[in-house]
Motif scaffolding. Structure first.
Motif, short mmCIF file in Angstrom:
data_model
loop_
_atom_site.label_atom_id
_atom_site.label_comp_id
_atom_site.label_asym_id
_atom_site.label_seq_id
_atom_site.Cartn_x
_atom_site.Cartn_y
_atom_site.Cartn_z
N ASP A 107 0.83 -1.21 0.00
CA ASP A 107 0.00 0.00 0.00
C ASP A 107 0.86 1.26 0.00
N GLY A 108 0.50 2.21 -0.86
CA GLY A 108 1.14 3.52 -0.86
C GLY A 108 2.41 3.64 -1.67
N VAL A 109 2.95 2.54 -2.19
CA VAL A 109 4.23 2.61 -2.89
C VAL A 109 4.12 3.38 -4.20
N LEU A 110 3.14 3.07 -5.02
CA LEU A 110 3.03 3.72 -6.32
C LEU A 110 2.78 5.22 -6.19
N GLU A 111 2.19 5.64 -5.10
CA GLU A 111 1.92 7.06 -4.91
C GLU A 111 3.18 7.87 -4.61
N GLN A 112 4.31 7.19 -4.39
CA GLN A 112 5.55 7.89 -4.06
C GLN A 112 6.58 7.79 -5.19
N ARG A 113 6.11 7.57 -6.41
CA ARG A 113 7.02 7.46 -7.55
C ARG A 113 7.64 8.80 -7.92
N GLU A 114 8.90 8.76 -8.31
CA GLU A 114 9.59 9.93 -8.83
C GLU A 114 9.22 10.12 -10.30
N THR A 115 8.93 11.35 -10.69
CA THR A 115 8.56 11.64 -12.07
C THR A 115 9.80 11.68 -12.96
N VAL A 116 9.67 11.16 -14.18
CA VAL A 116 10.74 11.22 -15.17
C VAL A 116 10.29 12.14 -16.29
N ALA A 117 11.12 13.11 -16.63
CA ALA A 117 10.72 14.14 -17.61
C ALA A 117 10.94 13.70 -19.04
N HIS A 118 12.02 12.94 -19.32
CA HIS A 118 12.36 12.56 -20.69
C HIS A 118 12.68 11.07 -20.75
N VAL A 119 12.26 10.43 -21.82
CA VAL A 119 12.58 9.02 -22.06
C VAL A 119 12.93 8.86 -23.53
N PRO A 120 13.79 7.90 -23.88
CA PRO A 120 14.06 7.65 -25.31
C PRO A 120 12.78 7.29 -26.05
N GLU A 121 12.64 7.81 -27.25
CA GLU A 121 11.40 7.64 -28.01
C GLU A 121 10.99 6.18 -28.18
N PRO A 122 11.93 5.20 -28.35
CA PRO A 122 11.51 3.81 -28.52
C PRO A 122 10.75 3.24 -27.31
N LEU A 123 10.82 3.91 -26.16
CA LEU A 123 10.10 3.42 -24.98
C LEU A 123 8.64 3.87 -24.94
N ALA A 124 8.26 4.78 -25.82
CA ALA A 124 6.92 5.36 -25.76
C ALA A 124 5.80 4.31 -25.84
N PRO A 125 5.87 3.32 -26.75
CA PRO A 125 4.79 2.32 -26.79
C PRO A 125 4.68 1.52 -25.49
N LEU A 126 5.81 1.21 -24.88
CA LEU A 126 5.79 0.46 -23.62
C LEU A 126 5.13 1.27 -22.51
N LEU A 127 5.48 2.55 -22.42
CA LEU A 127 4.88 3.40 -21.40
C LEU A 127 3.37 3.57 -21.63
N ALA A 128 2.98 3.67 -22.89
CA ALA A 128 1.56 3.78 -23.20
C ALA A 128 0.81 2.51 -22.78
N ALA A 129 1.42 1.35 -22.99
CA ALA A 129 0.79 0.09 -22.59
C ALA A 129 0.61 0.04 -21.08
N ALA A 130 1.60 0.51 -20.33
CA ALA A 130 1.49 0.51 -18.86
C ALA A 130 0.37 1.42 -18.40
N GLY A 131 0.23 2.56 -19.04
CA GLY A 131 -0.85 3.45 -18.68
C GLY A 131 -2.21 2.86 -18.98
N HIS A 132 -2.29 2.11 -20.06
CA HIS A 132 -3.57 1.52 -20.49
C HIS A 132 -3.98 0.36 -19.61
N THR A 133 -3.02 -0.49 -19.22
CA THR A 133 -3.38 -1.74 -18.52
C THR A 133 -3.24 -1.65 -17.01
N SER A 134 -2.37 -0.76 -16.53
CA SER A 134 -2.04 -0.78 -15.10
C SER A 134 -2.23 0.56 -14.40
N ASP A 135 -2.79 1.53 -15.10
CA ASP A 135 -3.05 2.84 -14.51
C ASP A 135 -1.79 3.49 -13.94
#
Length: 383
Positions: free
Chosen positions: A159-187
């Motif tokens: 409990d509470g771990v995900l709410e304490q994540r550090e924000t990342v401002a920039h990521v290499p473009e090839p990671l964009a589909p993976l990050l989008a999938a995480a947002g879609h399936t795991s909030d």
């Protein structure tokens, strides 16, 4: 039939070996189901939670599961989930998973528990999701079981771990589909992470070192372990939870040392750490890969912070593909930092027999997009 779930004891070892044989035959690549010495170590390890479901009449194991934890990184791994064929379809796999995770999280020493789940059937994927695990990636060709198989990554958090994540401002473009999938399936929100170009990505770009460059490998386990601790005396510098190096890869001039965990049974390799620093080997990833492949490993992975744009770029340039995310994997101070699994496989990937559940399919799509961008440049696809 009702069963009781209790901790494993040393007297269970012979019966547990028989259980894993009944479930997997000779193809189970994890020592906890076949190696009595490793089983004895885990059963007596205070940081391992090994539970056994027992039949009331015979007291023989009907099922087994393990959560192995690393108190230093506060991470656990669910593994060894097995239910005897005669006891399936009664929800026992879910009961074992729930009990083992509850035991581990109740200690207050674990921030997250992860599982790598086979995708030969959908059942195990649904078991972990029903027990609070989030799908976070796909690892193609990651293990040798009954042939070459892919795994899906799932993570459950305290409990509470995900709410304490550090924000990342920039990521290499090839990671964009993976990050989008995480947002879609795991909030998991990556709206603030702006994709940026990573120059020179692709397996044939950037490296001036030929694949024939001499690379030596040392596989004396005890020596490797001592050397690893000498080179990385600070535990903060050796972050690769639940993996220990058993090999060193180094060029003849010794300019860098790569510490790896080679698993001959699974035909896989994890690149754990680089001395003196990761960028020291960036120019030599191709000859390093060639050396690893000669050991019989068809799958190689590494783990990097999502914020390490330069390190991620070096591996992307060498043909590694972003495969999975592990949000809030590592705590530094009062914040949790995200990590990325990048992988490279030497075998042809065949998803035709994979049973990928709907929650994992976005990661399959993300992987295919990233693989295509790496190995099939747009001008080749168009022509």
């Amino acid at each position: 039939m009702s069963v009781t779930i209790t901790p494993a004891v040393l007297q269970d070892i012979a019966d547990l070996r028989q259980l894993y044989f009944d479930v997997y035959g000779h193809g189970y690549p994890v020592p906890l189901g076949s190696d009595p010495a490793e089983m004895r170590r885990l059963i007596t390890d205070p940081h391992t939670h090994w539970l056994v479901a027992r039949c009331p009449d015979s007291d023989e194991p009907a099922g087994s599961v393990v959560v192995q934890t690393d108190p230093g990184t506060r991470i656990g791994k669910l593994l060894g989930l097995a239910v005897h064929p005669a006891q399936r379809h009664g929800g026992l796999a879910g009961r074992l998973t729930a009990a083992a995770c509850a035991d581990a999280l109740a200690t207050g020493t674990v921030n997250s528990v992860y599982a790598t789940v086979r995708v030969v059937t959908e059942g195990p994927q649904h078991v972990v999701v029903r027990n609070g695990f989030r799908p976070l990636g796909l690892l193609p060709n990651a293990v040798e079981v009954a042939g070459c198989e892919s795994l899906a990554l799932f993570v459950r958090y305290a409990d509470g771990v995900l709410e304490q994540r550090e924000t990342v401002a920039h990521v290499p473009e090839p990671l964009a589909p993976l990050l989008a999938a995480a947002g879609h399936t795991s909030d998991v929100d990556y709206a603030a992470a702006r994709p940026v170009e990573t120059p020179g990505t692709g397996p044939s770009s950037g490296s001036s070192v030929p694949a024939t460059t001499a690379m030596e490998i040392v596989t004396a386990r005890s020596f490797v372990r001592r050397r690893f601790l000498e080179q990385f005396p600070d535990p903060a510098d050796r972050f690769f939870p639940l993996h220990s190096p058993n090999a060193i890869l180094t060029p003849e001039d010794g300019t860098f040392e790569v510490y790896a965990d080679l698993d001959p049974a699974a035909r896989s390799c994890s690149l754990i750490a680089v001395h003196p620093y990761p960028a020291a080997m960036a120019h030599a990833l191709e000859p390093l890969m060639a050396t690893v492949i000669r050991t019989g490993a068809d799958y190689v992975e590494t783990l990097l912070p999502l914020s390490d744009t330069a390190g991620l770029g070096a591996f992307l340039t060498a043909g590694f593909v972003p495969s999975a995310l592990y949000p809030a994997m590592r705590r530094i101070g009062d914040r949790f930092h995200d990590y990325v699994v990048l992988s490279r496989t030497n075998r042809q990937i065949d998803f035709r027999t994979a049973a990928v559940s709907p929650l994992v399919r976005p990661y399959l799509s993300a992987y295919l997009r990233a693989w295509t961008a790496t190995y099939l440049p747009l001008h080749e696809v168009v022509s």
